[in-house]
Write an enzyme that holds these catalytic residues in place. Structure first.
Site, PDB file in Angstrom:
ATOM      1  N   SER A 137       3.987  -7.932   2.723  1.00  0.00           N
ATOM      2  CA  SER A 137       3.158  -6.774   2.398  1.00  0.00           C
ATOM      3  C   SER A 137       2.473  -6.212   3.642  1.00  0.00           C
ATOM      4  O   SER A 137       3.127  -5.742   4.557  1.00  0.00           O
ATOM      5  CB  SER A 137       2.142  -7.150   1.317  1.00  0.00           C
ATOM      6  N   ASP A 281       1.447   1.053   2.143  1.00  0.00           N
ATOM      7  CA  ASP A 281       1.493  -0.120   3.013  1.00  0.00           C
ATOM      8  C   ASP A 281       2.960  -0.466   3.279  1.00  0.00           C
ATOM      9  O   ASP A 281       3.868   0.180   2.737  1.00  0.00           O
ATOM     10  CB  ASP A 281       0.683  -1.273   2.423  1.00  0.00           C
ATOM     11  N   ASP A 283       5.296  -2.574   2.426  1.00  0.00           N
ATOM     12  CA  ASP A 283       6.299  -2.798   1.378  1.00  0.00           C
ATOM     13  C   ASP A 283       6.123  -1.828   0.214  1.00  0.00           C
ATOM     14  O   ASP A 283       6.778  -1.958  -0.811  1.00  0.00           O
ATOM     15  CB  ASP A 283       6.291  -4.244   0.895  1.00  0.00           C
ATOM     16  N   ASP A 285       3.897  -1.290  -2.031  1.00  0.00           N
ATOM     17  CA  ASP A 285       3.323  -1.622  -3.332  1.00  0.00           C
ATOM     18  C   ASP A 285       1.854  -1.190  -3.416  1.00  0.00           C
ATOM     19  O   ASP A 285       1.253  -1.274  -4.486  1.00  0.00           O
ATOM     20  CB  ASP A 285       3.488  -3.108  -3.676  1.00  0.00           C
TER      21      ASP A 285
END
Length: 530
Positions: A137, A281, A283, A285
């Site tokens: 992440s 961000d 990734d 999510d």
């Protein structure tokens, strides 16, 4: 397994050589505390040893997940494997897919990186038994991670995490775990995800100008496609941050919440005269929102975005539908969403930190359905029927819809926030992190707060309560209320403090905001001494 055995069976010659070159103390430290499943799965630096992310750990974890699924009579089922663009992600995702295949599972994977919510969507859409996303992440560039979904695309919770860890301890040496080649899937599921993300738009009036950054992550292309499909085609991107780059060269920390991380985005928003700024961000999510204000721009907090999106979703529901709808926020998020839900006749659920709990907020509530969930760390689940996890791309579409809807009425997000404050009181939230050396230091700090809790905050008497891993402090008077939640981070060596101040408005909103911010500053200064 001894360090010597681990090194002898490490399938990656690079990490085997790295471990072999360590001095005895460092080698012992690498084996003292293996990676464990935390708030968002396994997460750690990419390097050799059981306390980090490497090929051996990924293969043993995958063997363990396969064993747990087989023990649950799910052997031979479908498993989805995805990855971001971080260091090691290609190797780790390939290994995970091939280990599952060798254990008899049908594997869906892709030849390219995908945002984390695509994996959560694919598990739910296909009815897969599990999903794995290789991602860390918004962690620093040196990290990577291993995130596991079960049960319709929900993150694992206990006891499943402990069962996987127990199976990892019994896994064969990594070089003895079989692998079978896997052919990548086509784009069908990715295209279905994009089409679904576009449908979260409630109203079709308006086409605001959007500034967007992917923060060197994997969400840029799909975010553009989803926004365009939703009718938002006036989108300008931060080109220097659009292409995935695991080194995140233009930001000191790849987290839109960090000071300075959104500077390039807001510079672009100013240049093009945007109506909204969106930061994903790495990734994709999580989604951060920036809005124009007199004299410039500001990034909204995750709580402010949560209030707006929750209020907007609930406002689109008929009263009968609202009565069976659930919205959720975590214990460290603002309490205002609960007041907003009551105002709309909906139910509000407070969960433990993390979307593995938020996504289950309607469990045990027969006849009720989750319609929205958020946490203060810019995580928003705006379409739980499709993605039972935070999803920055669909949240970006909905945020643009809010701006379009307000703009069509000559309204704005700052004005909408003002109305919420006038109706429910001023709420200010902030977070303070105390870095620690390791989990032991964090545990010692939390133990001290439990056994010798402070009794005063910013001049207000407070009481302390303990719930799971968090300590809550609450106090105030008839006009001002103060709330602080202290808990150890599940992903980083930190103890986190979350504050909320509520101030009654009275006759003057500006004065109430000034009082609330003054109290907040006193609280934050006090927390630094704890």
């Amino acid at each position: 397994m001894t360090p010597e055995d681990w090194i002898a069976h490490d399938p990656d010659p690079v990490t085997a050589a790295e471990l072999a070159a360590l001095d005895p103390d460092e080698l012992a430290a690498r084996f003292a505390r293996p990676l464990a499943f935390g708030t968002a799965g396994l997460r750690g630096p990419v390097r050799g040893g059981p306390d980090a992310m490497n090929l051996a750990v990924v293969m043993r974890a995958t063997w363990a997940v396969a064993r747990v699924l087989t023990d649950r009579r799910l052997g031979g089922s479908t498993v989805v494997v995805g990855r971001d663009a971080r260091h090691g992600s290609v190797q780790f995702a390939s290994a995970a897919a091939e280990v599952f295949a060798a254990q008899g599972f049908s594997v869906i994977t892709w030849a390219h990186p995908v945002p984390t919510p695509v994996v959560a969507f694919a598990v739910r859409r296909t009815g897969a038994a599990a999903g794995v996303q290789i991602t860390a992440s918004h962690n620093p560039p040196a990290d990577n991670g291993y995130k596991v979904y079960l049960d319709g695309g929900l993150q694992i919770v206990s006891p499943t995490d402990r069962e996987i860890e127990a199976a990892m301890a019994e896994a064969p040496p990594a070089d003895q775990i079989p692998r079978l080649p896997v052919h990548p899937a086509d784009e069908t599921l990715v295209n279905e995800y994009v089409a679904r993300a576009a449908t979260v738009r409630r109203h079709r009036r308006g086409n605001p100008r959007v500034a967007l950054t992917a923060m060197h992550g994997v969400g840029g292309e799909l975010a553009l496609r989803a926004l365009h499909a939703a009718g938002f085609d006036d989108v300008h991107t931060v080109t220097s941050q659009f292409t995935p780059d695991p080194d995140f060269p233009t930001v000191s920390f790849p987290n839109p919440e960090e000071p300075g991380a959104a500077d390039a985005l807001l510079e672009l928003a100013t240049k093009v005269g945007a109506d909204i700024a969106i930061a994903l961000d790495p990734d994709a999510d999580r989604c951060a929102v920036g809005v124009p204000i007199p004299g410039g721009w500001r990034m909204l907090s995750g709580d402010e975005t949560g209030w707006l999106l929750g209020d907007y979703i609930l406002s689109t529901l008929e009263p009968q539908q609202a009565a069976t709808s659930v919205v959720a926020s975590s214990v460290v998020s603002s309490q205002l969403l609960g007041t907003i839900a009551a105002d709309h006749g909906a139910r509000h659920v407070v969960t433990l930190t993390g979307f593995k709990w938020l996504a289950r907020a309607d469990a045990g509530l027969p006849g009720c359905t989750l319609v929205y969930a958020y946490e203060e760390a810019i995580g928003h689940c705006v379409d739980p029927a499709a993605v039972r996890d935070k999803d920055g791309i669909s949240a970006a579409v909905l945020a643009c819809d809010v701006v379009a809807h307000l703009g069509a009425q000559g309204d704005s997000i700052p004005q909408a926030l003002d109305r919420l404050a006038l109706r429910h009181g001023v709420h200010t939230t902030a977070a303070l992190s105390r870095r620690v050396a390791d989990a032991d230091e964090a545990a010692a700090m939390m133990a001290r707060l439990r056994t010798e809790p402070p009794t005063e905050l910013a001049g207000f008497p407070v009481t302390a309560t303990v719930d799971n891993d968090a300590v809550f402090f609450r106090g105030g008077d008839l006009q001002t209320s103060v709330r602080v939640v202290v808990r150890p981070s599940g992903t980083e060596p930190k103890v986190k403090c979350y504050t909320e101040v509520r101030e009654s408005v009275g006759a003057n909103l500006a004065d109430a905001r000034s009082r609330a911010h003054a109290v907040e500053q006193l609280v934050l200064e006090t927390l630094k001494s704890w």
